[in-house]
Design an enzyme around this catalytic site. Structure first.
Site, PDB file in Angstrom:
ATOM      1  CB  ALA A 160      20.353 -62.720 -59.961  1.00 34.96           C
ATOM      2  CE  LYS A 167      24.688 -50.247 -64.479  1.00 34.37           C
ATOM      3  NZ  LYS A 167      24.763 -49.079 -63.443  1.00 34.37           N
ATOM      4  CB  ALA A 225      32.487 -64.470 -59.048  1.00 38.14           C
ATOM      5  CD  GLN A 226      39.867 -63.303 -58.366  1.00 38.35           C
ATOM      6  OE1 GLN A 226      40.593 -64.046 -57.377  1.00 38.35           O
ATOM      7  NE2 GLN A 226      40.264 -62.303 -59.117  1.00 38.35           N
ATOM      8  N   GLY A 284      34.439 -69.053 -56.192  1.00 37.30           N
ATOM      9  CA  GLY A 284      33.590 -70.189 -56.541  1.00 37.30           C
ATOM     10  C   GLY A 284      32.313 -70.208 -56.022  1.00 37.30           C
ATOM     11  CD  GLU A 290      36.181 -69.142 -51.166  1.00 37.66           C
ATOM     12  OE1 GLU A 290      36.832 -68.564 -52.287  1.00 37.66           O
ATOM     13  OE2 GLU A 290      35.149 -68.800 -51.009  1.00 37.66           O
ATOM     14  CG  ASP A 327      21.519 -47.925 -61.284  1.00 42.77           C
ATOM     15  OD1 ASP A 327      22.284 -47.371 -60.817  1.00 42.77           O
ATOM     16  OD2 ASP A 327      22.207 -48.676 -62.446  1.00 42.77           O
ATOM     17  CG  HIS A 354      37.702 -59.588 -50.789  1.00 49.99           C
ATOM     18  ND1 HIS A 354      39.240 -59.992 -50.607  1.00 49.99           N
ATOM     19  CD2 HIS A 354      37.240 -60.729 -51.151  1.00 49.99           C
ATOM     20  CE1 HIS A 354      39.304 -61.238 -50.914  1.00 49.99           C
ATOM     21  NE2 HIS A 354      38.210 -61.795 -51.175  1.00 49.99           N
ATOM     22  NE  ARG A 365      35.396 -62.849 -48.354  1.00 51.20           N
ATOM     23  CZ  ARG A 365      35.041 -63.302 -49.560  1.00 51.20           C
ATOM     24  NH1 ARG A 365      33.728 -62.624 -49.770  1.00 51.20           N
ATOM     25  NH2 ARG A 365      35.240 -64.145 -50.414  1.00 51.20           N
ATOM     26  CG  HIS A 386      34.055 -58.106 -52.302  1.00 50.51           C
ATOM     27  ND1 HIS A 386      34.609 -58.282 -53.751  1.00 50.51           N
ATOM     28  CD2 HIS A 386      33.677 -59.758 -52.045  1.00 50.51           C
ATOM     29  CE1 HIS A 386      34.670 -59.575 -53.958  1.00 50.51           C
ATOM     30  NE2 HIS A 386      34.063 -60.367 -53.012  1.00 50.51           N
ATOM     31  CD  GLU A 410      26.617 -57.767 -54.575  1.00 55.49           C
ATOM     32  OE1 GLU A 410      27.167 -58.336 -55.557  1.00 55.49           O
ATOM     33  OE2 GLU A 410      27.253 -56.756 -53.898  1.00 55.49           O
ATOM     34  NE  ARG A 440      29.686 -62.695 -50.020  1.00 56.01           N
ATOM     35  CZ  ARG A 440      30.389 -62.759 -50.847  1.00 56.01           C
ATOM     36  NH1 ARG A 440      30.132 -63.475 -52.034  1.00 56.01           N
ATOM     37  NH2 ARG A 440      31.818 -62.227 -50.913  1.00 56.01           N
ATOM     38  CB  SER A 493      26.910 -63.900 -53.291  1.00 58.49           C
ATOM     39  OG  SER A 493      28.194 -63.918 -53.524  1.00 58.49           O
TER      40      SER A 493
HETATM   41  C1  LIG Z   1      35.612 -59.574 -57.823  1.00 59.35           C
HETATM   42  C2  LIG Z   1      34.838 -60.446 -57.304  1.00 59.35           C
HETATM   43  C3  LIG Z   1      34.815 -61.630 -56.924  1.00 59.35           C
HETATM   44  C4  LIG Z   1      33.775 -62.502 -56.309  1.00 59.35           C
HETATM   45  N1  LIG Z   1      33.659 -63.664 -55.889  1.00 59.35           N
HETATM   46  C5  LIG Z   1      32.848 -64.587 -55.589  1.00 59.35           C
HETATM   47  C6  LIG Z   1      32.800 -65.731 -55.522  1.00 59.35           C
HETATM   48  O1  LIG Z   1      34.015 -66.327 -55.597  1.00 59.35           O
HETATM   49  N2  LIG Z   1      31.897 -66.483 -55.000  1.00 59.35           N
HETATM   50  C7  LIG Z   1      30.455 -65.841 -54.998  1.00 59.35           C
HETATM   51  O2  LIG Z   1      29.597 -66.566 -54.231  1.00 59.35           O
HETATM   52  N3  LIG Z   1      30.311 -64.572 -55.225  1.00 59.35           N
HETATM   53  C8  LIG Z   1      31.502 -63.634 -55.621  1.00 59.35           C
HETATM   54  N4  LIG Z   1      31.346 -62.316 -55.686  1.00 59.35           N
HETATM   55  C9  LIG Z   1      30.120 -61.910 -55.466  1.00 59.35           C
HETATM   56  C10 LIG Z   1      29.196 -62.236 -56.684  1.00 59.35           C
HETATM   57  O3  LIG Z   1      29.961 -62.110 -57.952  1.00 59.35           O
HETATM   58  C11 LIG Z   1      27.919 -61.339 -56.992  1.00 59.35           C
HETATM   59  O4  LIG Z   1      27.446 -60.948 -55.538  1.00 59.35           O
HETATM   60  C12 LIG Z   1      26.869 -61.705 -58.090  1.00 59.35           C
HETATM   61  O5  LIG Z   1      27.688 -62.143 -59.091  1.00 59.35           O
HETATM   62  C13 LIG Z   1      25.895 -61.049 -58.216  1.00 59.35           C
HETATM   63  O6  LIG Z   1      25.290 -61.309 -59.132  1.00 59.35           O
HETATM   64  P1  LIG Z   1      23.803 -60.467 -59.670  1.00 59.35           P
HETATM   65  O7  LIG Z   1      23.252 -61.201 -60.828  1.00 59.35           O
HETATM   66  O8  LIG Z   1      22.970 -60.304 -58.488  1.00 59.35           O
HETATM   67  O9  LIG Z   1      24.709 -59.160 -60.221  1.00 59.35           O
HETATM   68  P2  LIG Z   1      25.455 -58.892 -61.272  1.00 59.35           P
HETATM   69  O10 LIG Z   1      26.265 -59.999 -61.846  1.00 59.35           O
HETATM   70  O11 LIG Z   1      26.420 -57.733 -60.761  1.00 59.35           O
HETATM   71  O12 LIG Z   1      24.720 -58.225 -62.471  1.00 59.35           O
HETATM   72  C14 LIG Z   1      24.100 -56.835 -62.391  1.00 59.35           C
HETATM   73  C15 LIG Z   1      23.532 -56.682 -63.643  1.00 59.35           C
HETATM   74  O13 LIG Z   1      22.451 -55.597 -63.494  1.00 59.35           O
HETATM   75  C16 LIG Z   1      22.671 -54.547 -64.586  1.00 59.35           C
HETATM   76  N5  LIG Z   1      22.129 -53.415 -64.099  1.00 59.35           N
HETATM   77  C17 LIG Z   1      22.491 -52.729 -63.221  1.00 59.35           C
HETATM   78  N6  LIG Z   1      21.851 -51.518 -62.878  1.00 59.35           N
HETATM   79  C18 LIG Z   1      21.072 -51.565 -64.052  1.00 59.35           C
HETATM   80  C19 LIG Z   1      20.041 -50.801 -64.505  1.00 59.35           C
HETATM   81  N7  LIG Z   1      19.724 -49.322 -63.951  1.00 59.35           N
HETATM   82  N8  LIG Z   1      19.514 -50.957 -65.836  1.00 59.35           N
HETATM   83  C20 LIG Z   1      19.772 -51.867 -66.424  1.00 59.35           C
HETATM   84  N9  LIG Z   1      20.669 -52.852 -66.006  1.00 59.35           N
HETATM   85  C21 LIG Z   1      21.144 -52.430 -64.790  1.00 59.35           C
HETATM   86  C22 LIG Z   1      24.248 -54.799 -64.917  1.00 59.35           C
HETATM   87  O14 LIG Z   1      24.522 -54.134 -66.127  1.00 59.35           O
HETATM   88  C23 LIG Z   1      24.410 -56.358 -64.654  1.00 59.35           C
HETATM   89  O15 LIG Z   1      24.095 -56.689 -66.029  1.00 59.35           O
HETATM   90  C24 LIG Z   1      32.361 -61.769 -56.485  1.00 59.35           C
HETATM   91  C25 LIG Z   1      32.358 -60.470 -56.561  1.00 59.35           C
HETATM   92  C26 LIG Z   1      33.307 -59.735 -57.305  1.00 59.35           C
HETATM   93  C27 LIG Z   1      33.000 -58.253 -57.424  1.00 59.35           C
END
Ligand SMILES: Cc1cc2nc3c(=O)[nH]c(=O)nc-3n(C[C@H](O)[C@H](O)[C@H](O)COP(=O)(O)OP(=O)(O)OC[C@H]3O[C@@H](n4cnc5c(N)ncnc54)[C@H](O)[C@@H]3O)c2cc1C
Length: 547
Positions: free
Chosen positions: A36, A55, A66-67, A69, A134, A241, A262, A309, A370, A394, A405, A410
């Site tokens: 994001a 952080k 994320a595995q 897709g 899936e 956070d 999950h 799920r 998850h 997220e 979801r 996501s």
């Molecule tokens: C094992 C696993 C498998 C998954 N598989 C899939 C999949 O196949 N397909 C799918 O669509 N989704 C999947 N998901 C979900 C998906 O990966 C996440 O929802 C998505 O990557 C979230 O992206 P994001 O950019 O919102 O947050 P994140 O990728 O979690 O990034 C959060 C960022 O915020 C930073 N941060 C947090 N708090 C602070 C703070 N206080 N100060 C500064 N920085 C901060 C962190 O350091 C990090 O850089 C999976 C998740 C997991 C855990």
């Protein structure tokens, strides 16, 4: 849903002399370096100066893990209508149908953005993308790169961001609190229309100084809350956070009760985060079995191991409780061994590293926290209830997921909303001015060194409370007990926070208690079982006339 009563205090901060070294001004302040945050930064850099703070290292994110897709309609016989229908069905009546349609229809364009940035998805011999299927999807529509799609996308985004002018990256900077008129001495109340965000305070984890980051717009991209629970697929950065910061700033948070567990994480006691066994393996033919080898999913759902799920997770939870087992098995031994290794190299290698050859032996699996479906309430542009503050990924509650979801929805949601948030703000940036009156962070009174033992113990207790009472199956009594227990830790932690020097661990604990509290209160308010929220006291879904 609804707004939770005030209980959590705002950050304390008073006017102080400026120390120019600690004040930065940027057009767009992006908090978080996952899909994001980075996709937002790449697009916003064409319109102004962007600062991404994170952080940890830029790499450590949920995105990287994320595995399976990323979902998008690519070819017939799949269609937008089918993807919309699957998403809404999974969301169990709580999706915003306008948002679902919007995301599904914009998804192919955002996949094109990823391709332009250099992301490579697996293809078939005829040149078409190799689309996986899936749980809950009625068609093959998951673009993937082997079983490490997140890593592939994230590495490409990092490369792009690092070579794009106008983007500054500050690693090891922990956002503590958002800056609104509250810090200028003007009281704000939740629901107030004109709360403005002027930036954020961030703790530099090397110098331990608190920087004042002034921005024209601030984007929360801080990810989920998996570490509320002791078994989670999320890395340690997922501590809610951003959601806690927005709540303290009096923004609106919703749908926190919808925590997705999950069904299949690798049962390997002591390992954190729990390693995910992708759902795509069940799409590939893997079946769930009890320890004595009995296939059990048909008892719970006609779709068997490929049911959504929430149903699979509850079924596993139930089987484990009935038999008193710590795990169930995922059996792949009947599948083509070569194809299994070729398609799931990550899972194959991981299991092999702990002595399990998945082509010959069954994989022990257990449900793990998850994904969070709720979060910071935003509109179709990712704008929160606070002016100049957006939330994407997220951390946001967009209305796409509703009460549950759909798998692989996501990552696509994150890039669709990153694009929309940039589009919303790009023409406004020139007209927004920095607020120069913002005071520097007040360290007053916070002089005691942190007591790590107190923080670590409270962290464990918080996870125990949430796992035991606010997990896959809930009840009024369990939720009430969780709230009472969490309140004790809340008071102790607030006391500690007032007098201790700031540390990442202490802030994370405080934030998790905040989001845990919201999760419990919203679960208490939902007097029915719906989507991911299941309670034995109200096992049925309310019908239209009961609302
Ligand atoms: C094992 C696993 C498998 C998954 N598989 C899939 C999949 O196949 N397909 C799918 O669509 N989704 C999947 N998901 C979900 C998906 O990966 C996440 O929802 C998505 O990557 C979230 O992206 P994001 O950019 O919102 O947050 P994140 O990728 O979690 O990034 C959060 C960022 O915020 C930073 N941060 C947090 N708090 C602070 C703070 N206080 N100060 C500064 N920085 C901060 C962190 O350091 C990090 O850089 C999976 C998740 C997991 C855990």
């Amino acid at each position: 849903m609804g707004i939770i009563q005030e209980q959590i205090s705002s950050a304390c901060c008073h006017t102080d002399a400026y120390n120019d070294d600690m004040v930065r001004k940027v057009d767009c302040l992006v908090i978080g370096s996952g899909i994001a945050g980075l996709s937002y930064a790449l697009k916003a850099a064409s319109y102004g100066r962007v600062c991404v703070i994170t952080k940890n290292s830029i790499e450590e994110t949920n995105t990287r893990y994320a595995q399976g897709g990323i979902a998008s309609v690519m070819y017939p016989p799949d269609s937008f209508e089918k993807h919309i229908r699957d998403t809404i069905r999974c969301g169990d009546g709580y999706c915003n149908e306008k948002i679902v349609e919007m995301v599904v229809k914009e998804a192919p364009d955002r996949i094109n953005d990823l391709l332009k940035w250099g992301v490579e998805f697996d293809k078939r011999e005829n040149g078409n993308f190799d689309l996986a299927k899936e749980g809950g999807h009625s068609s093959h529509r998951i673009l993937h790169h082997k079983d490490y799609t997140g890593l592939t996308i994230h590495s490409t985004l990092i490369k792009q961001v690092k070579s794009t002018k106008n983007i500054e990256i500050l690693e090891d900077h922990f956002a503590i609190d958002l800056i609104t008129q509250h810090q200028l001495g003007d009281p704000v109340v939740r629901g107030q229309k004109d709360i403005h965000c002027y930036g954020a305070y961030a703790l530099d984890l090397h110098t331990r100084a608190v920087d004042t980051l002034l921005s024209k717009v601030t984007i929360i991209a801080t990810g989920g809350t998996g570490n509320l629970y002791h078994t989670t697929t999320n890395p340690p950065i997922a501590t809610g956070d951003g959601i806690a910061m927005v709540y303290r700033a009096k923004g609106i948070i919703e749908n926190m009760e919808f925590v997705q567990f999950h069904p299949t994480s690798l049962y390997h006691p002591g390992e954190r985060p729990s390693f995910l066994i992708t759902e795509a393996i069940r799409g590939f033919g893997g079946t769930l079995k009890s320890i004595d080898g009995e296939e059990f999913m048909a008892k719970y759902d006609s779709r068997g191991s490929l049911a959504p799920r929430d149903i699979v997770a509850r079924a596993i939870d139930n089987e484990m409780k009935i038999h008193g087992d710590d795990f169930v098995y995922l059996d792949c031994t009947h599948l083509d061994a070569e194809a299994l290794q070729e398609n799931f190299p990550n899972v194959y290698q991981k299991c092999l590293s702990i002595g399990i050859d998945i082509t010959k032996e069954m994989i022990p699996v257990v449900p793990a926290a998850h994904y969070l479906c709720g979060g910071i309430k935003v509109n179709e542009h990712g704008q929160s209830s606070i002016e100049r503050l957006y939330a994407i990924g997220e951390a946001a509650s967009t209305g796409l997921h509703g009460a549950n979801r759909l798998a692989s929805n996501s990552l696509i949601e994150a890039i669709v909303f990153a694009h929309r948030a940039v589009a919303d703000v790009k023409n406004q940036l020139a007209g927004i001015t920095f607020n120069e009156e913002v005071p520097e962070w007040d360290y007053g009174g916070t002089t005691h060194p942190e007591e790590m033992i107190l923080i670590t113990q409270s962290y464990k207790e918080m996870q125990q409370i949430m796992s035991n009472y606010v997990g896959i199956v809930r009840s009024d009594l369990r939720l009430q007990r969780a709230l009472a227990r969490l309140d004790i830790i809340y008071s102790e932690t607030e006391e500690l926070y007032k007098k201790s020097t700031l540390s990442r661990k202490l802030c994370e604990l405080r934030n998790l208690i905040n989001v845990g509290h919201l999760t419990i209160r919203m679960a208490q308010n939902l007097r029915e079982s719906r989507g991911l929220h299941y309670t034995i006291d109200y096992p049925k879904k309310r019908t239209g006339s009961e609302f």
